[in-house]
Write a protein that holds these residues in place. Structure first.
Motif, PDB file in Angstrom:
ATOM      1  N   VAL A  51       1.110  -1.151   0.035  1.00  0.00           N
ATOM      2  CA  VAL A  51      -0.020   0.041  -0.107  1.00  0.00           C
ATOM      3  C   VAL A  51       0.932   1.095   0.085  1.00  0.00           C
ATOM      4  O   VAL A  51       1.799   1.188   0.758  1.00  0.00           O
ATOM      5  N   GLY A  89       2.119   4.885   0.697  1.00  0.00           N
ATOM      6  CA  GLY A  89       1.967   5.697   1.971  1.00  0.00           C
ATOM      7  C   GLY A  89       0.925   6.423   2.200  1.00  0.00           C
ATOM      8  O   GLY A  89       0.123   6.318   3.413  1.00  0.00           O
ATOM      9  N   GLU A  90       0.427   7.079   1.104  1.00  0.00           N
ATOM     10  CA  GLU A  90      -0.830   7.935   1.299  1.00  0.00           C
ATOM     11  C   GLU A  90      -2.157   6.869   1.487  1.00  0.00           C
ATOM     12  O   GLU A  90      -3.047   7.194   2.205  1.00  0.00           O
ATOM     13  N   GLY A 108      -2.199   3.691   2.590  1.00  0.00           N
ATOM     14  CA  GLY A 108      -2.257   3.095   3.826  1.00  0.00           C
ATOM     15  C   GLY A 108      -2.271   3.864   4.814  1.00  0.00           C
ATOM     16  O   GLY A 108      -2.645   3.252   5.842  1.00  0.00           O
ATOM     17  N   ALA A 109      -1.782   4.809   4.909  1.00  0.00           N
ATOM     18  CA  ALA A 109      -1.849   5.793   6.217  1.00  0.00           C
ATOM     19  C   ALA A 109      -3.099   6.712   6.261  1.00  0.00           C
ATOM     20  O   ALA A 109      -3.531   7.468   5.418  1.00  0.00           O
ATOM     21  N   GLU A 110      -3.833   6.340   7.475  1.00  0.00           N
ATOM     22  CA  GLU A 110      -5.014   7.356   7.838  1.00  0.00           C
ATOM     23  C   GLU A 110      -4.649   8.524   8.055  1.00  0.00           C
ATOM     24  O   GLU A 110      -3.608   8.715   8.865  1.00  0.00           O
ATOM     25  N   ALA A 121      -1.055   8.651  15.252  1.00  0.00           N
ATOM     26  CA  ALA A 121      -1.421   7.363  14.451  1.00  0.00           C
ATOM     27  C   ALA A 121      -2.553   6.505  15.303  1.00  0.00           C
ATOM     28  O   ALA A 121      -3.571   6.229  14.556  1.00  0.00           O
ATOM     29  N   SER A 161      -5.803   8.378  14.381  1.00  0.00           N
ATOM     30  CA  SER A 161      -6.271   7.720  12.851  1.00  0.00           C
ATOM     31  C   SER A 161      -6.734   6.273  12.858  1.00  0.00           C
ATOM     32  O   SER A 161      -7.731   6.225  12.224  1.00  0.00           O
ATOM     33  N   VAL A 182       1.618   1.297  13.622  1.00  0.00           N
ATOM     34  CA  VAL A 182       2.146   2.404  13.485  1.00  0.00           C
ATOM     35  C   VAL A 182       3.642   2.064  12.789  1.00  0.00           C
ATOM     36  O   VAL A 182       4.287   1.346  13.211  1.00  0.00           O
ATOM     37  N   GLY A 216       5.796   6.345  12.073  1.00  0.00           N
ATOM     38  CA  GLY A 216       4.833   7.618  12.676  1.00  0.00           C
ATOM     39  C   GLY A 216       3.240   7.661  11.989  1.00  0.00           C
ATOM     40  O   GLY A 216       2.307   8.546  12.374  1.00  0.00           O
ATOM     41  N   LYS A 217       2.977   6.743  10.911  1.00  0.00           N
ATOM     42  CA  LYS A 217       1.736   6.737  10.413  1.00  0.00           C
ATOM     43  C   LYS A 217       0.962   5.554  10.601  1.00  0.00           C
ATOM     44  O   LYS A 217       1.497   4.501  10.810  1.00  0.00           O
ATOM     45  N   SER A 218      -0.464   5.606  11.125  1.00  0.00           N
ATOM     46  CA  SER A 218      -1.222   4.364  11.121  1.00  0.00           C
ATOM     47  C   SER A 218      -1.762   3.543   9.807  1.00  0.00           C
ATOM     48  O   SER A 218      -1.959   4.096   8.879  1.00  0.00           O
ATOM     49  N   VAL A 219      -1.020   2.192   9.707  1.00  0.00           N
ATOM     50  CA  VAL A 219      -1.202   1.371   8.482  1.00  0.00           C
ATOM     51  C   VAL A 219      -2.126   0.405   8.830  1.00  0.00           C
ATOM     52  O   VAL A 219      -2.086  -0.380   9.963  1.00  0.00           O
ATOM     53  N   LYS A 220      -3.170   0.009   8.079  1.00  0.00           N
ATOM     54  CA  LYS A 220      -4.152  -0.991   8.300  1.00  0.00           C
ATOM     55  C   LYS A 220      -3.261  -2.151   7.475  1.00  0.00           C
ATOM     56  O   LYS A 220      -2.908  -2.034   6.540  1.00  0.00           O
ATOM     57  N   THR A 225      -0.643  -7.002   4.108  1.00  0.00           N
ATOM     58  CA  THR A 225      -0.145  -5.792   3.587  1.00  0.00           C
ATOM     59  C   THR A 225       1.467  -5.739   3.738  1.00  0.00           C
ATOM     60  O   THR A 225       1.801  -5.902   4.601  1.00  0.00           O
ATOM     61  N   THR A 226       1.830  -4.775   2.693  1.00  0.00           N
ATOM     62  CA  THR A 226       3.405  -4.519   2.998  1.00  0.00           C
ATOM     63  C   THR A 226       3.303  -3.007   2.449  1.00  0.00           C
ATOM     64  O   THR A 226       2.460  -2.158   2.137  1.00  0.00           O
ATOM     65  N   VAL A 227       4.454  -2.280   2.999  1.00  0.00           N
ATOM     66  CA  VAL A 227       4.594  -0.783   2.767  1.00  0.00           C
ATOM     67  C   VAL A 227       5.867  -0.534   2.260  1.00  0.00           C
ATOM     68  O   VAL A 227       7.138  -1.268   2.416  1.00  0.00           O
TER      69      VAL A 227
END
Lengths: 104, 242
Positions: free
Chosen positions: A37, A39-40, A42-44, A75, A78, B46, B49-53, B236-238
């Motif tokens: 996913v 960055g945009e 996948g990240a809320e 985070a 979100s 996290v 710093g971002k929340s990832v589903k 999921t991967t990032v």
């Protein structure tokens, strides 16, 4: 002495060769991984549409939870917002907020 | 209904309980056809710093393609690894990785370690992972890079240790099993290490390197499935930020 030097350098040479082969292998990955996913996506984000409405809703329906919600990390906020978008009830939202707050 | 004959028997059959062999496919109130586990649709982690589903690909017909669909690579160096990186270190599967994300990682009690070299990490990683290459974790305890990694993991460098303390620790007192002459691992976090999969030797090397400097085995976990099996299950991967 020559044997000693050779023995001393051999492990490093083997390690370097291993590293070279590992690094060369990365060239075989073409394009992004299938389950990635970006960055945009996948990240809320708190800039998502509806976040302000959610804040107002939470403040009105459960001021205490709203107060704790404000203390969560971006985070975690979100994550709670995402659960709200997924249809979680107010009771569920309150539980998530408190669990995250207590485990900060 | 196959044994039902006639209306009366038919009614009786309608009152029978649902047999266990009737398999439910998805829950009526869930949009997830392919859940993470029986009880969990998805989770958040996290990452930088971002929340990832984190979830699985929802297409039941999804088939893995690309690099990680390959069944083999040249061996050596890409040889199948034993189930355990070390007999004292617990090997884990996907469910345990997900539980680690929801507990130790979320609570700040552990790190998910992508033990591959940075060029692999940049191609894509498991959400929540930090990159600590095996090349660093294979170094000696006095190496500055290893020392920095150990400090990041919560280990503390020990000052001079008195003779009495040494003696008592030699008897197994003062949590001696969590300490070496140079490092105190009492507050060190749990580490779950992974790399490219069952034919990847990078994280096993990292595990052995950490054991070598005294990191307690009960704080180390090895996810042998790694990126290949993670991908196989459509998880999921990032792409990490540069």
């Amino acid at each position: 002495m020559v044997v000693g030097l050779a023995a001393g350098f051999a492990p490093a040479a083997v390690a370097d060769a291993y590293l070279d082969m590992i690094e060369a292998e990365t060239e075989k990955i073409a394009g992004p991984l299938p389950t990635v996913v970006d960055g945009e996506a996948g990240a809320e984000s708190e800039e998502d549409a509806g976040f302000q409405e959610f804040l107002a809703y939470l403040k009105e329906e459960s001021l205490g939870s709203y107060t704790f919600f404000e203390k969560l990390t971006p985070a975690q906020r979100s994550e709670v917002f995402e659960r709200h978008k997924q249809g979680a009830s107010l009771e569920q939202i309150r539980e998530i907020i408190m669990e995250r707050f207590l485990k900060r | 209904m196959r044994n039902c004959v006639g209306m009366i028997l038919g009614l009786a059959c309608l009152m029978q309980p649902v047999w266990a062999e009737e398999v439910k496919v998805g829950e009526a109130d869930s949009e997830f056809a392919v859940k993470l586990t029986e009880d969990t649709d998805y989770l958040h982690v996290v990452h930088q710093g971002k929340s990832v589903k984190v979830q699985r690909v929802q297409d039941p017909n999804y088939e893995l393609r690309g690099y990680f669909a390959k069944t083999g690579r040249k061996c050596p160096p890409f040889c199948l690894q034993p189930m355990h990186a070390d007999p004292a270190v617990t090997s884990v599967g996907e469910v345990e990785v997900l539980e680690f994300m929801e507990n130790e990682l979320r609570d700040g009690q552990g790190f998910l370690i992508d033990a591959r070299t940075p060029s692999w990490f940049q191609k894509g990683t498991i959400p929540g992972s930090i990159n600590m290459p095996f090349t660093v974790l294979s170094k000696g305890e006095d190496d500055p890079e290893m020392a920095a990694a150990l400090e990041q993991f919560g280990a503390k460098r020990r000052g001079p240790v008195g003779a009495m303390t040494k003696t008592l620790e030699g008897w197994g007192l003062f949590e001696a099993e969590q300490k070496t002459a140079a490092w105190d691992f009492t507050e060190a976090k749990q580490l779950l290490l992974w790399c490219n999969g069952p034919a990847c030797g990078q994280s096993p090397r990292a595990v052995r390197g950490l054991l070598e400097v005294g990191y307690p085995a009960d704080k180390l976990f090895y996810y042998r499935g790694g990126m290949q099996i993670w991908q196989l299950f459509g998880l999921t991967t990032v792409i990490p930020d540069a």
